[in-house]
Scaffold this active site. Structure first.
Site, PDB file in Angstrom:
ATOM      1  N   THR A   9      18.638  10.526 -24.773  1.00  0.00           N
ATOM      2  CA  THR A   9      17.958   9.245 -24.995  1.00  0.00           C
ATOM      3  C   THR A   9      18.874   8.069 -24.684  1.00  0.00           C
ATOM      4  O   THR A   9      18.420   7.017 -24.232  1.00  0.00           O
ATOM      5  CB  THR A   9      17.467   9.167 -26.465  1.00  0.00           C
ATOM      6  N   THR A  85      21.135  13.575 -28.597  1.00  0.00           N
ATOM      7  CA  THR A  85      21.579  13.820 -29.977  1.00  0.00           C
ATOM      8  C   THR A  85      21.233  15.225 -30.483  1.00  0.00           C
ATOM      9  O   THR A  85      21.908  15.739 -31.374  1.00  0.00           O
ATOM     10  CB  THR A  85      20.959  12.803 -30.958  1.00  0.00           C
ATOM     11  N   ASP A  86      20.192  15.837 -29.904  1.00  0.00           N
ATOM     12  CA  ASP A  86      19.687  17.090 -30.492  1.00  0.00           C
ATOM     13  C   ASP A  86      20.742  18.186 -30.575  1.00  0.00           C
ATOM     14  O   ASP A  86      20.792  18.927 -31.559  1.00  0.00           O
ATOM     15  CB  ASP A  86      18.491  17.620 -29.690  1.00  0.00           C
ATOM     16  N   LYS A 164      23.187  17.238 -36.891  1.00  0.00           N
ATOM     17  CA  LYS A 164      22.025  16.347 -36.889  1.00  0.00           C
ATOM     18  C   LYS A 164      21.135  16.758 -38.055  1.00  0.00           C
ATOM     19  O   LYS A 164      20.766  17.922 -38.164  1.00  0.00           O
ATOM     20  CB  LYS A 164      21.273  16.468 -35.556  1.00  0.00           C
TER      21      LYS A 164
HETATM   22  N1  ASP Z   1      15.830  15.084 -26.952  1.00  0.00           N
HETATM   23  C1  ASP Z   1      16.897  14.110 -26.817  1.00  0.00           C
HETATM   24  C2  ASP Z   1      18.159  14.862 -26.475  1.00  0.00           C
HETATM   25  O1  ASP Z   1      18.758  15.448 -27.312  1.00  0.00           O
HETATM   26  C3  ASP Z   1      17.040  13.307 -28.058  1.00  0.00           C
HETATM   27  C4  ASP Z   1      18.144  12.285 -28.068  1.00  0.00           C
HETATM   28  O2  ASP Z   1      18.867  12.062 -27.150  1.00  0.00           O
HETATM   29  O3  ASP Z   1      18.276  11.653 -29.113  1.00  0.00           O
HETATM   30  O4  ASP Z   1      18.532  14.845 -25.343  1.00  0.00           O
END
Ligand code: ASP
Length: 363
Positions: A9, A85-86, A164
Site C-alpha cells: 500500500t 504491511t501484511d 501485525k
Molecule cells: N495487502 C497490502 C500488502 O501487504 C497491505 C498493505 O500494504 O498494507 O501488500
C-alpha cells in the site's frame, strides 16, 4: 541512503473509480510526494519488486538480502525497505537471519492507507523511517510504523519480535513478548531497549541467503487429524512449526503421526498460539510425551518467526543437532530470557486506566 521498493500500500494509490488500491507509485515518485524526505537524508531509490506483500517469499528475501549486502559493501549509511504491511514481519525476520551483524540501520516500512488519502500514514512512516535509517545509532533490522494512538511518534520494532495485530488500524504493529525497541519522531530516535546493536563504520556484514521451502506452519485446532501430518511427511516436508495450544500442546491422536514424522527426519518445533509467553513442555504429561516424540520447544519465538528461521536453518543443514543449535541460539532476540512485565499491555476499553489514557489522547 538507499530506499528499496517492494510494493504494498505504501507504493500504491487509490483508484477512485473502483475504490481499489492499485500498486502504482515508484520509490522515486514516493520521494517526490514527500519532499520533506530530502531534508532528512540523501536518498537513492530502486524498485526491486512491485507486489502486495502476500506475494513476498523466500526468493524475494534472498534477492533483498543480497542487494542489501552489496549496498553495505559499497558504503551505504542506511537502508529503507518499502513493503506491504501484511507480511512485513515475515520479511523483517528473514532479513534478520540472512543479513547478520549489519553496521547500519535496515528499516522496513509500510502504510495501512494509500499515500493519496488524507488519513494516510505513508508520509509520516516514511519520514520516521528515513530519519531512523539516516541518523539512528541502532544498526539492526527494524520495522518502523505508526505509534499507538496518535501521530506524535512512531515505533521501531525489533525485526524478530514484531507482528501485525489489526487488519486496518494504522497502529497495527506491536512488539510481542517485549517492549518496542525505540520511539521515533521527525528529528529524534529514543531507545526504549538499551541492548541494541550500535552503528559502526566498518563494512563487515554476513549475508546468509538460504531457505528450504519444504517447511510449513501448522496451527493446531481441537480434533486435528493425524493424516494432515502424514500428508506433509509423504510430500517431502523437512520442517514443521506447530503453533500449539496453551504451553505448547496438541491432541493425543496425532502423536503417532508426529513420531513417524520425526523418525523420517522431519524437524518439528513447538511454539504457542497465545503469542505471549513461553512454550513449557515440562508442566503437563502431554508436553513431556511430545518431547519424547522428538518435538523441540522453541521457547518464546513467535510462530511466524520460527517458521522463517526453520526455513533458513534447513536451507543450510539437515543435521538435527546443527539445526537445533541454529534454531535455539538467538540472533536478535527472537528468543529472550524473560518477557518484561510491562510488555504485555493489551488495550481493553472499560478499564479506568485505559479510559483515562483514551480521554487524554483522543480529543
Ligand atoms: N495487502 C497490502 C500488502 O501487504 C497491505 C498493505 O500494504 O498494507 O501488500
Amino acid at each position: 541512503m538507499k530506499l528499496f521498493g517492494t510494493g504494498g500500500t505504501i507504493a500504491s494509490r487509490l483508484d477512485y473509480r473502483t475504490g481499489a488500491v492499485i500498486p502504482a507509485f515508484s520509490p522515486g515518485e514516493l520521494y517526490g510526494a514527500v519532499p520533506e524526505l530530502a531534508d532528512i537524508c540523501n536518498l537513492t531509490t530502486e524498485k526491486v519488486f512491485a507486489v502486495f506483500s502476500e506475494n513476498m517469499g523466500p526468493q524475494q528475501y534472498i534477492q533483498l538480502a543480497r542487494a542489501i549486502g552489496e549496498e553495505i559493501e559499497n558504503g551505504i549509511q542506511g537502508i529503507i525497505i518499502g513493503h506491504g504491511t501484511d507480511t512485513l514481519h515475515h520479511t523483517a525476520s528473514a532479513l534478520t537471519f540472512m543479513v547478520q551483524n549489519p553496521p547500519v540501520p535496515i528499516v522496513l516500512v509500510g502504510s495501512q492507507r494509500s499515500s493519496d488519502r488524507p488519513s494516510s500514514d505513508a508520509a509520516l512512516n516514511l519520514i520516521h523511517s528515513a530519519y531512523t535509517a539516516g541518523h539512528s545509532d541502532i544498526a539492526e533490522v527494524m520495522v518502523c510504523m505508526f505509534g499507538p494512538t496518535s501521530d506524535e511518534y512512531g515505533f521501531l520494532h525489533r525485526g524478530t519480535r514484531v507482528r501485525k495485530m489489526h487488519s486496518s488500524y494504522r497502529s497495527t504493529f506491536r512488539t510481542i513478548g517485549d517492549v518496542p525497541l525505540a520511539t521515533v519522531t521527525r528529528d529524534k530516535v529514543s531507545p526504549i531497549k538499551q541492548n541494541y546493536k550500535p552503528r559502526r563504520q566498518d563494512r563487515q556484514v554476513k549475508i546468509l541467503p538460504y531457505f528450504e521451502e519444504k517447511v510449513t506452519i501448522l496451527y493446531y485446532y481441537p480434533n486435528m487429524q493425524p493424516d494432515i501430518i502424514d500428508a506433509l511427511v509423504d510430500r517431502g516436508y523437512k520442517g514443521i512449526v506447530i503453533a500449539g495450544t496453551g504451553l505448547g500442546h496438541v491432541n493425543k491422536p496425532v502423536y503417532p503421526a508426529l513420531r513417524r514424522a520425526v523418525e523420517k527426519g522431519v524437524h518439528i518445533y513447538m511454539t504457542v498460539q497465545t503469542l505471549w509467553g513461553y512454550v513449557h513442555m515440562f508442566v503437563y504429561d502431554t508436553g513431556r510425551d511430545l518431547m519424547d516424540l522428538g518435538m523441540i520447544p522453541a521457547e518464546n519465538m513467535l510462530p511466524e518467526v520460527a517458521y522463517i528461521k526453520l526455513g533458513w536453518a534447513l536451507g543450510q543443514t539437515y543435521d538435527r543437532e546443527e539445526v537445533k543449535k541454529l534454531m535455539l541460539t538467538p540472533i536478535n532476540d527472537e528468543i529472550t530470557e524473560k518477557e518484561p512485565y510491562n510488555g504485555y499491555l493489551v488495550y481493553q476499553g472499560g478499564v479506568p486506566e485505559v479510559e483515562e489514557f483514551i480521554r487524554k489522547h483522543h480529543k
